[in-house]
Design an enzyme around this catalytic site. Sequence first.
Site, PDB file in Angstrom:
ATOM      1  N   TYR A  51      17.466 -68.974 -17.398  1.00  0.00           N
ATOM      2  CA  TYR A  51      18.733 -69.697 -17.263  1.00  0.00           C
ATOM      3  C   TYR A  51      19.841 -69.007 -18.063  1.00  0.00           C
ATOM      4  CZ  TYR A  51      15.717 -73.517 -15.624  1.00  0.00           C
ATOM      5  OH  TYR A  51      14.791 -74.278 -14.967  1.00  0.00           O
ATOM      6  N   HIS A 109       6.815 -70.478 -16.764  1.00  0.00           N
ATOM      7  CA  HIS A 109       7.777 -70.912 -15.742  1.00  0.00           C
ATOM      8  C   HIS A 109       7.190 -70.895 -14.335  1.00  0.00           C
ATOM      9  CE1 HIS A 109      12.415 -70.968 -15.047  1.00  0.00           C
ATOM     10  NE2 HIS A 109      11.800 -71.784 -14.226  1.00  0.00           N
TER      11      HIS A 109
END
Length: 277
Positions: A51, A109
């Site tokens: 991100y 992730h």
Amino acid sequence: MLSIPTVTLNDGVAFPELGLGTYKLQGPEGVAAIVAAIDSGYRLLDTAVNYENEGEVGEAVRTAGVDRAELLITTKIPGRHHGRAEALESTKASLALLGLDRIDLSLIHWPNPSVGKYLDTWRGMIDAREQGLVRSIGVSNFTAAMLTELIDETGVTPAVNQVELHPYFPQAELRAFHAEHGIRTESWSPLARRSELLQEQVLQEIAGTHDVTPTQVVLRWHTQLGSTPIPKSADADRQRENADVFGFRLTDDEVSAISALERGRLWDGDPDTHEEM
């Protein structure tokens, strides 16, 4: 300020039933949005290496007038950092960017199955926890078979599995597996944004019955299923609306009617860069 209840993870950590997704919350505006969420009562903040805003999250934590011990900061190890040593180094790099003394929850992730290193990555995360760099460890986008492999090979059960979950994709079988093994379900894309979900008649009707919004109905549905949704919003009023879902309760029939909207997975991109919307 809103009070968001918690549940206890399998490692004893108190985990909020609703959190803030921070994807695309970057720069000074991103910091301000995250601080606003903390001020509203959010205590679970979800970021990731991919991100590119771990610095903003850390700055918001330091800026907000809330005891650090009250906040639970999640970040995620990306696919390019898979491997035992690589996972440990990724964790240290995230700590440096966050500017914090620990990560509260670290997740893989994406299992990156074509590379086949998620088991070694998991061992690296166990190392990080044993070294005190991380408090809780978990995964994202893992199947029941992958979770079983981690548990059988290491004896360590993930505290959390963060997966795509919304009324169009309620993931009943995976949630049942989580419940059986004491794994907390966490929902990314909980509102199935960029879809017509919130216009569904059943949600409109249930919202009218409880004098709330369709968004609040969907987020309450998540919590009653036993999942922690992490909706993203940069707007302070929307943040408060999203978190204000614990003052009413859906009936069993309403939960079932929402789940009956199932149509399947919506996300068709790389889950390593998914948006918690």
